[in-house]
Design an enzyme around this catalytic site. Structure first.
Site, PDB file in Angstrom:
ATOM      1  N   ARG A   1      31.526  39.593  33.872  1.00 30.36           N
ATOM      2  CA  ARG A   1      30.882  38.567  34.669  1.00 30.36           C
ATOM      3  C   ARG A   1      29.632  39.069  35.361  1.00 30.36           C
ATOM      4  O   ARG A   1      28.988  38.335  36.096  1.00 30.36           O
ATOM      5  CB  ARG A   1      31.859  38.085  35.736  1.00 30.36           C
ATOM      6  CG  ARG A   1      32.214  36.632  35.590  1.00 30.36           C
ATOM      7  CD  ARG A   1      33.377  36.383  36.523  1.00 30.36           C
ATOM      8  NE  ARG A   1      33.521  35.010  36.843  1.00 30.36           N
ATOM      9  CZ  ARG A   1      34.414  34.207  36.262  1.00 30.36           C
ATOM     10  NH1 ARG A   1      35.188  34.650  35.322  1.00 30.36           N
ATOM     11  NH2 ARG A   1      34.501  32.968  36.643  1.00 30.36           N
TER      12      ARG A   1
ATOM     13  N   LYS B   1      35.259  27.151  28.511  1.00 39.76           N
ATOM     14  CA  LYS B   1      35.501  28.550  28.153  1.00 39.76           C
ATOM     15  C   LYS B   1      36.987  28.853  27.953  1.00 39.76           C
ATOM     16  O   LYS B   1      37.375  29.400  26.920  1.00 39.76           O
ATOM     17  CB  LYS B   1      34.903  29.394  29.280  1.00 39.76           C
ATOM     18  CG  LYS B   1      35.007  30.864  29.165  1.00 39.76           C
ATOM     19  CD  LYS B   1      34.105  31.537  30.209  1.00 39.76           C
ATOM     20  CE  LYS B   1      34.329  31.058  31.638  1.00 39.76           C
ATOM     21  NZ  LYS B   1      35.532  31.611  32.287  1.00 39.76           N
TER      22      LYS B   1
ATOM     23  N   ARG C   1      30.617  29.202  42.994  1.00 42.65           N
ATOM     24  CA  ARG C   1      30.834  29.819  41.682  1.00 42.65           C
ATOM     25  C   ARG C   1      29.653  29.547  40.749  1.00 42.65           C
ATOM     26  O   ARG C   1      29.240  30.417  39.985  1.00 42.65           O
ATOM     27  CB  ARG C   1      32.137  29.322  41.068  1.00 42.65           C
ATOM     28  CG  ARG C   1      33.317  30.205  41.493  1.00 42.65           C
ATOM     29  CD  ARG C   1      34.588  29.418  41.659  1.00 42.65           C
ATOM     30  NE  ARG C   1      35.041  28.806  40.438  1.00 42.65           N
ATOM     31  CZ  ARG C   1      35.655  27.623  40.379  1.00 42.65           C
ATOM     32  NH1 ARG C   1      35.856  26.914  41.469  1.00 42.65           N
ATOM     33  NH2 ARG C   1      36.053  27.151  39.230  1.00 42.65           N
TER      34      ARG C   1
ATOM     35  N   ARG D   1      39.588  18.490  36.028  1.00 41.04           N
ATOM     36  CA  ARG D   1      40.392  19.606  35.527  1.00 41.04           C
ATOM     37  C   ARG D   1      41.758  19.697  36.209  1.00 41.04           C
ATOM     38  O   ARG D   1      41.875  19.580  37.412  1.00 41.04           O
ATOM     39  CB  ARG D   1      39.621  20.897  35.774  1.00 41.04           C
ATOM     40  CG  ARG D   1      40.373  22.139  35.382  1.00 41.04           C
ATOM     41  CD  ARG D   1      39.450  23.229  34.998  1.00 41.04           C
ATOM     42  NE  ARG D   1      38.862  23.891  36.156  1.00 41.04           N
ATOM     43  CZ  ARG D   1      38.002  24.909  36.017  1.00 41.04           C
ATOM     44  NH1 ARG D   1      37.642  25.310  34.819  1.00 41.04           N
ATOM     45  NH2 ARG D   1      37.505  25.475  37.075  1.00 41.04           N
TER      46      ARG D   1
ATOM     47  N   ARG E   1      43.222  23.208  40.723  1.00 41.96           N
ATOM     48  CA  ARG E   1      43.136  24.593  41.176  1.00 41.96           C
ATOM     49  C   ARG E   1      42.671  24.654  42.629  1.00 41.96           C
ATOM     50  O   ARG E   1      41.854  23.858  43.053  1.00 41.96           O
ATOM     51  CB  ARG E   1      42.157  25.354  40.275  1.00 41.96           C
ATOM     52  CG  ARG E   1      42.833  25.938  39.063  1.00 41.96           C
ATOM     53  CD  ARG E   1      41.859  26.419  38.042  1.00 41.96           C
ATOM     54  NE  ARG E   1      40.760  27.219  38.585  1.00 41.96           N
ATOM     55  CZ  ARG E   1      39.870  27.840  37.830  1.00 41.96           C
ATOM     56  NH1 ARG E   1      39.958  27.762  36.514  1.00 41.96           N
ATOM     57  NH2 ARG E   1      38.902  28.531  38.358  1.00 41.96           N
TER      58      ARG E   1
HETATM   59  P1  ADP Z   1      35.852  29.832  36.667  1.00 41.58           P
HETATM   60  O1  ADP Z   1      35.266  30.205  35.344  1.00 41.58           O
HETATM   61  O2  ADP Z   1      36.002  28.352  36.828  1.00 41.58           O
HETATM   62  O3  ADP Z   1      35.154  30.464  37.840  1.00 41.58           O
HETATM   63  P2  ADP Z   1      38.100  31.639  36.251  1.00 41.58           P
HETATM   64  O4  ADP Z   1      39.487  31.172  36.087  1.00 41.58           O
HETATM   65  O5  ADP Z   1      37.445  32.307  35.112  1.00 41.58           O
HETATM   66  O6  ADP Z   1      37.344  30.334  36.710  1.00 41.58           O
HETATM   67  O7  ADP Z   1      38.008  32.631  37.517  1.00 41.58           O
HETATM   68  C1  ADP Z   1      38.500  32.259  38.783  1.00 41.58           C
HETATM   69  C2  ADP Z   1      38.143  33.314  39.848  1.00 41.58           C
HETATM   70  O8  ADP Z   1      38.719  34.591  39.488  1.00 41.58           O
HETATM   71  C3  ADP Z   1      36.653  33.612  40.012  1.00 41.58           C
HETATM   72  O9  ADP Z   1      35.995  32.688  40.834  1.00 41.58           O
HETATM   73  C4  ADP Z   1      36.711  35.020  40.620  1.00 41.58           C
HETATM   74  O10 ADP Z   1      37.062  34.988  41.997  1.00 41.58           O
HETATM   75  C5  ADP Z   1      37.868  35.670  39.888  1.00 41.58           C
HETATM   76  N1  ADP Z   1      37.402  36.385  38.670  1.00 41.58           N
HETATM   77  C6  ADP Z   1      37.730  36.082  37.382  1.00 41.58           C
HETATM   78  N2  ADP Z   1      37.142  36.942  36.521  1.00 41.58           N
HETATM   79  C7  ADP Z   1      36.416  37.807  37.273  1.00 41.58           C
HETATM   80  C8  ADP Z   1      35.575  38.923  36.995  1.00 41.58           C
HETATM   81  N3  ADP Z   1      35.343  39.335  35.728  1.00 41.58           N
HETATM   82  N4  ADP Z   1      34.980  39.574  38.021  1.00 41.58           N
HETATM   83  C9  ADP Z   1      35.200  39.195  39.295  1.00 41.58           C
HETATM   84  N5  ADP Z   1      35.974  38.144  39.635  1.00 41.58           N
HETATM   85  C10 ADP Z   1      36.595  37.450  38.651  1.00 41.58           C
END
Ligand code: ADP
Ligand code: ZN
Length: 230
Positions: A98, A23, A179, A135, A168
């Site tokens: 999300r 993504k 997740r 990653r 990360r």
């Molecule tokens: P991944 O897709 O691997 O979970 P991201 O970098 O997109 O990684 O997001 C990392 C973290 O940031 C998520 O696990 C969450 O804690 C927080 N996060 C990101 N976007 C949102 C969102 N739209 N709503 C709530 N939490 C979010």
């Protein structure tokens, strides 16, 4: 060779996909192709977490456990960045929405103009686990790499800014499992939500980065042509 699509600074695209689906990588490439801002809530929260502020510490505690950040915080960030006074005309959204509540908030903020397309990147579980294990992220500029599929030219060093790479903090086994679980229960229903609204394009995300980008661009261009004709 296929022609590159014309830049379009008004494009409004949402990219959905499980952790490890590619993504973030595909969103960054789309942003470069169309000439619009790449807005990643994950990157924004990691930057805030790195600043060591009170808010940053709170965000980091959610992220490191693999839990979602509360909706009001996330929606506030998006409202300020994408729908405030200096808002860009177009954007590639990565990591937002999300859950259905966030999608409803986005629909309200996007107003009559709405979104052009929601791309769902589909990859199987074995593949996403493999990708997440490899990653690496640049600690300076946030660029994404993979030790197997998308390595840097110099090992451990960012191609874009020469910053050091790291895993990360939320790429631990427990946080990854959490997740993926939240994705199935909370984020996957968005796919139906957007399909019902005629916005969804499912894209096969198995294959190398450039191949997947070509599929995504084909889906986006298909929608744009339909809009011009219709
Ligand atoms: P991944 O897709 O691997 O979970 P991201 O970098 O997109 O990684 O997001 C990392 C973290 O940031 C998520 O696990 C969450 O804690 C927080 N996060 C990101 N976007 C949102 C969102 N739209 N709503 C709530 N939490 C979010
Ligand atoms: Zn970098």
């Amino acid at each position: 060779m296929k022609a590159q699509p014309a830049p379009d600074e008004t494009a409004r695209i949402v990219v959905l996909g499980r952790q490890g689906s590619g993504k973030g990588t595909q969103a960054a490439r789309l942003a470069a192709i169309y000439g619009v801002a790449h807005v990643s809530t994950g990157d924004a929260f990691r930057a805030a977490a790195g600043s060591g502020s009170e808010l940053g510490r709170t965000l980091k505690s959610y992220m490191d456990r693999g839990e979602l950040v509360p909706d009001d915080v996330v929606v506030g960030v998006i409202r300020e960045h994408l729908f405030g006074p200096d808002a860009p005309a177009g954007f590639i959204l990565d990591g937002f929405p999300r859950n259905v509540g966030q999608a409803e908030a986005l629909a309200e903020m996007a107003g009559k103009r709405g979104l052009d397309i929601v791309v769902d990147l589909e990859a199987d579980t074995q593949e996403v686990l493999h990708r997440m294990a490899g990653r690496r992220v640049c600690t300076k500029c946030g660029a994404n790499y993979n030790v197997v599929d998308n390595p840097t030219k110099v090992s451990g060093q960012c191609d874009a800014c020469s910053g050091p790479l790291a895993q990360r903090d939320d790429d631990t086994e427990d946080a990854i499992r959490r997740r993926l679980e939240i994705y199935e229960t909370t984020t996957a229903p968005l796919i139906d939500w957007y399909r019902d609204r005629g916005l969804l394009a499912a894209v096969d995300a198995m294959g190398d980065v450039a191949t997947v980008t070509a599929r995504v661009v084909a889906a986006v261009e298909g929608v744009r042509q339909a809009k011009t004709i219709g």
